[in-house]
Design a protein around this motif. Structure first.
Motif, mmCIF file in Angstrom:
data_model
loop_
_atom_site.group_PDB
_atom_site.id
_atom_site.type_symbol
_atom_site.label_atom_id
_atom_site.label_comp_id
_atom_site.label_asym_id
_atom_site.label_seq_id
_atom_site.Cartn_x
_atom_site.Cartn_y
_atom_site.Cartn_z
ATOM 1 N N THR A 17 -16.131 1.067 14.853
ATOM 2 C CA THR A 17 -16.367 2.595 13.340
ATOM 3 C C THR A 17 -17.033 3.552 14.049
ATOM 4 O O THR A 17 -17.791 3.685 15.001
ATOM 5 C CB THR A 17 -16.311 1.460 12.003
ATOM 6 N N SER A 19 -16.276 5.246 16.624
ATOM 7 C CA SER A 19 -16.506 5.998 18.345
ATOM 8 C C SER A 19 -15.913 6.473 18.465
ATOM 9 O O SER A 19 -16.571 7.162 20.155
ATOM 10 C CB SER A 19 -17.094 4.598 19.107
ATOM 11 N N SER A 22 -9.311 6.959 18.419
ATOM 12 C CA SER A 22 -8.318 7.685 17.837
ATOM 13 C C SER A 22 -8.364 8.467 18.089
ATOM 14 O O SER A 22 -7.364 9.172 18.773
ATOM 15 C CB SER A 22 -8.359 7.317 15.888
ATOM 16 N N VAL A 36 -7.340 11.201 11.870
ATOM 17 C CA VAL A 36 -8.958 11.010 12.535
ATOM 18 C C VAL A 36 -9.883 11.463 11.699
ATOM 19 O O VAL A 36 -9.601 12.694 10.910
ATOM 20 C CB VAL A 36 -9.154 11.951 13.884
ATOM 21 N N PRO A 38 -14.457 11.985 9.922
ATOM 22 C CA PRO A 38 -15.946 12.095 10.821
ATOM 23 C C PRO A 38 -16.300 10.443 10.228
ATOM 24 O O PRO A 38 -17.637 10.603 10.262
ATOM 25 C CB PRO A 38 -17.016 12.815 9.952
ATOM 26 N N VAL A 40 -16.516 6.324 8.494
ATOM 27 C CA VAL A 40 -16.088 5.246 9.149
ATOM 28 C C VAL A 40 -15.088 4.342 8.530
ATOM 29 O O VAL A 40 -14.620 5.203 7.369
ATOM 30 C CB VAL A 40 -17.226 3.634 9.210
ATOM 31 N N GLN A 41 -14.141 3.446 9.286
ATOM 32 C CA GLN A 41 -13.667 3.184 8.584
ATOM 33 C C GLN A 41 -12.229 3.601 8.626
ATOM 34 O O GLN A 41 -11.621 4.035 7.396
ATOM 35 C CB GLN A 41 -13.922 2.328 7.766
ATOM 36 N N THR A 43 -9.103 4.153 10.693
ATOM 37 C CA THR A 43 -7.985 3.414 11.221
ATOM 38 C C THR A 43 -8.063 2.020 10.698
ATOM 39 O O THR A 43 -8.820 1.210 10.846
ATOM 40 C CB THR A 43 -8.261 3.176 12.758
ATOM 41 N N PRO A 64 -8.305 -0.334 14.121
ATOM 42 C CA PRO A 64 -9.581 -0.626 13.411
ATOM 43 C C PRO A 64 -10.224 -0.598 13.874
ATOM 44 O O PRO A 64 -10.919 -1.610 14.343
ATOM 45 C CB PRO A 64 -9.204 -1.232 12.274
ATOM 46 N N ASN A 127 -17.933 7.259 25.166
ATOM 47 C CA ASN A 127 -17.212 8.838 24.587
ATOM 48 C C ASN A 127 -18.487 10.130 23.726
ATOM 49 O O ASN A 127 -20.085 9.549 24.190
ATOM 50 C CB ASN A 127 -16.433 8.379 23.285
ATOM 51 N N SER A 157 -14.935 12.859 26.806
ATOM 52 C CA SER A 157 -15.123 13.785 25.622
ATOM 53 C C SER A 157 -13.636 13.727 25.352
ATOM 54 O O SER A 157 -13.209 15.046 25.640
ATOM 55 C CB SER A 157 -15.791 14.999 25.966
HETATM 56 N N1 LIG Z 1 -18.582 15.792 19.841
HETATM 57 C C1 LIG Z 1 -17.409 14.861 19.794
HETATM 58 N N2 LIG Z 1 -17.006 14.273 18.936
HETATM 59 C C2 LIG Z 1 -15.861 13.600 18.953
HETATM 60 C C3 LIG Z 1 -15.405 12.812 20.057
HETATM 61 N N3 LIG Z 1 -14.684 11.946 19.714
HETATM 62 C C4 LIG Z 1 -14.671 12.124 18.322
HETATM 63 N N4 LIG Z 1 -15.533 12.726 17.723
HETATM 64 C C5 LIG Z 1 -15.387 12.967 16.462
HETATM 65 O O1 LIG Z 1 -16.010 11.501 15.759
HETATM 66 C C6 LIG Z 1 -15.440 11.086 14.436
HETATM 67 C C7 LIG Z 1 -14.638 9.636 14.785
HETATM 68 O O2 LIG Z 1 -13.918 9.885 15.492
HETATM 69 P P1 LIG Z 1 -12.549 8.508 15.637
HETATM 70 O O3 LIG Z 1 -11.113 9.539 16.348
HETATM 71 O O4 LIG Z 1 -11.820 9.634 13.974
HETATM 72 O O5 LIG Z 1 -12.975 7.822 15.469
HETATM 73 P P2 LIG Z 1 -12.496 5.963 15.519
HETATM 74 O O6 LIG Z 1 -13.331 5.077 16.735
HETATM 75 O O7 LIG Z 1 -11.149 5.798 15.238
HETATM 76 O O8 LIG Z 1 -13.221 5.821 14.040
HETATM 77 P P3 LIG Z 1 -12.432 4.726 13.043
HETATM 78 O O9 LIG Z 1 -10.595 4.337 12.608
HETATM 79 O O10 LIG Z 1 -13.470 4.645 12.194
HETATM 80 O O11 LIG Z 1 -12.766 3.651 13.462
HETATM 81 C C8 LIG Z 1 -15.041 12.711 14.388
HETATM 82 O O12 LIG Z 1 -15.502 13.605 13.209
HETATM 83 C C9 LIG Z 1 -14.203 12.758 15.651
HETATM 84 O O13 LIG Z 1 -14.054 14.058 15.813
HETATM 85 C C10 LIG Z 1 -16.218 13.586 20.832
HETATM 86 O O14 LIG Z 1 -15.633 13.246 22.569
HETATM 87 N N5 LIG Z 1 -17.163 14.534 21.159
#
Ligand SMILES: Nc1nc2c(ncn2[C@@H]2O[C@H](COP(=O)(O)OP(=O)(O)OP(=O)(O)O)[C@@H](O)[C@H]2O)c(=O)[nH]1
Ligand SMILES: [Mg+2]
Length: 306
Positions: A17, A19, A22, A36, A38, A40-41, A43, A64, A127, A157
């Motif tokens: 979660t 990472s 999304s 998206v 900041p 956890v949890q 999606t 998720p 990532n 990124s």
């Molecule tokens: N600096 C930076 N932040 C990122 C990057 N990718 C995602 N984020 C940030 O990381 C946080 C989580 O991103 P999500 O895409 O919601 O992560 P997720 O893996 O889908 O999370 P879950 O759905 O909870 O499992 C957000 O605040 C994003 O803006 C990146 O490449 N660089």
């Protein structure tokens, strides 16, 4: 071109979660399909994004995030992720390279990674490399390559869409030959009403604190098709109900003088308007449905586990 040269298949975006799965899905699609935050949890559902390439249709599935110490809901979310991952030919295991525990996370998932049918074709995305010093990236990549779990290890990124082309270039190879599975103009398997409810959920995740985001579920009750309005100049109305599990959380969600709900509504409306390409009037209502998450049947049905 012979039809048999066309490829189509399912590519799952999986991993711990938060990472950035999304964010990666949206970067691959070049548009917002998945929410998206900041936290956890974020999606809750498998959401597909359909990408049409010259000789292939790639169907990405956002999932998720896996959680290492899951509570009751997270255990169900892990199951949602497993279910979606098991349907994919390729899995893109996405990790947050800026997390000091990233190697630990990869080791913890080792068994799972080698269990899916995609095991011959698992890709590792490291990532958030925009957050780490360049010098630390190479040793990390080396360490992951030495684990011999992944066909490719790709730095990324997702937030800056940096690395997306490298990922897209290695995804085609393992896809099976097959026909186009979705019409060219379709970008997701989900109806617009689902995306609208998700946009509202995202704004709640971003605007409120602590446990509140985890206590809501959203239901779109009504949406007007602008083509069916008698007065074409009228802005169509969309009505959504936010179900929350206690009176005190309802009060927080509405905020002083309705401020909080208004803010969430404005932000969600903008997102919905961008998706639809026209103005909408979004009306939000808050309803208390006590302890809805304790009701296993309801929760399973919401998470589409039955
Ligand atoms: N600096 C930076 N932040 C990122 C990057 N990718 C995602 N984020 C940030 O990381 C946080 C989580 O991103 P999500 O895409 O919601 O992560 P997720 O893996 O889908 O999370 P879950 O759905 O909870 O499992 C957000 O605040 C994003 O803006 C990146 O490449 N660089
Ligand atoms: Mg997500």
């Amino acid at each position: 071109m012979k039809n048999t040269e066309f490829k189509s298949g399912f590519v799952g975006i999986v991993g711990p979660t938060n990472s950035g799965k999304s964010t990666l899905m949206n970067a691959l699609m070049g548009k917002k399909i998945s929410i998206v935050s900041p936290r956890v949890q974020t999606t809750y559902h498998g959401v597909r994004g359909i990408l049409n390439k010259k000789n292939a249709q790639v169907i990405f599935t956002d999932t998720p995030g896996y959680q290492q110490h899951p509570d009751r809901v997270a255990k169900l979310l892990n199951r949602v992720a497993d279910k979606n991952a098991s349907e994919c030919e390729v899995l893109v295991w996405t990790f947050d390279a800026s997390n000091p525990r990233v190697m630990h996370q990869i080791h913890k998932l080792k068994k799972k990674i080698s269990q899916f049918k995609s095991k011959e074709y698992s890709i590792c995305v490291l990532n958030k490399v925009d957050l780490i010093p360049k010098l630390s990236l190479l040793p990390m990549m080396d360490e992951v390559i030495k684990m011999d779990l992944f066909k490719h290890v790709i730095p990324m990124s997702a937030r800056k869409s940096d690395g997306v082309d490298s990922l897209l270039s290695v995804i085609n190879e393992p896809l099976p030959e097959g026909p186009q599975l979705y019409p060219t103009e379709q970008v997701t398997d989900r109806p617009q009403s689902f995306l609208m409810s998700e946009f509202i959920r995202e704004k709640i995740y971003r605007a409120t604190r602590q446990e509140l985001p985890y206590s809501v579920w959203i239901e779109m009750e009504e949406w007007q098709d602008p083509d069916e309005l008698e007065n074409k100049k009228k802005v169509p109305t969309y009505r959504a109900v936010i179900h929350v599990d206690s009176d005190s959380r309802k009060a927080i969600l509405i905020g002083k003088g309705g401020e909080m709900l208004k803010r969430i509504g404005t932000e969600a409306r903008k997102e919905i308007e961008t998706m639809l390409g026209h103005q909408v009037c979004l009306k939000l209502f808050v309803d208390v449905q006590k302890d809805w998450k304790e009701n296993s049947r309801q929760l399973n049905s919401y998470l589409e586990l039955e």
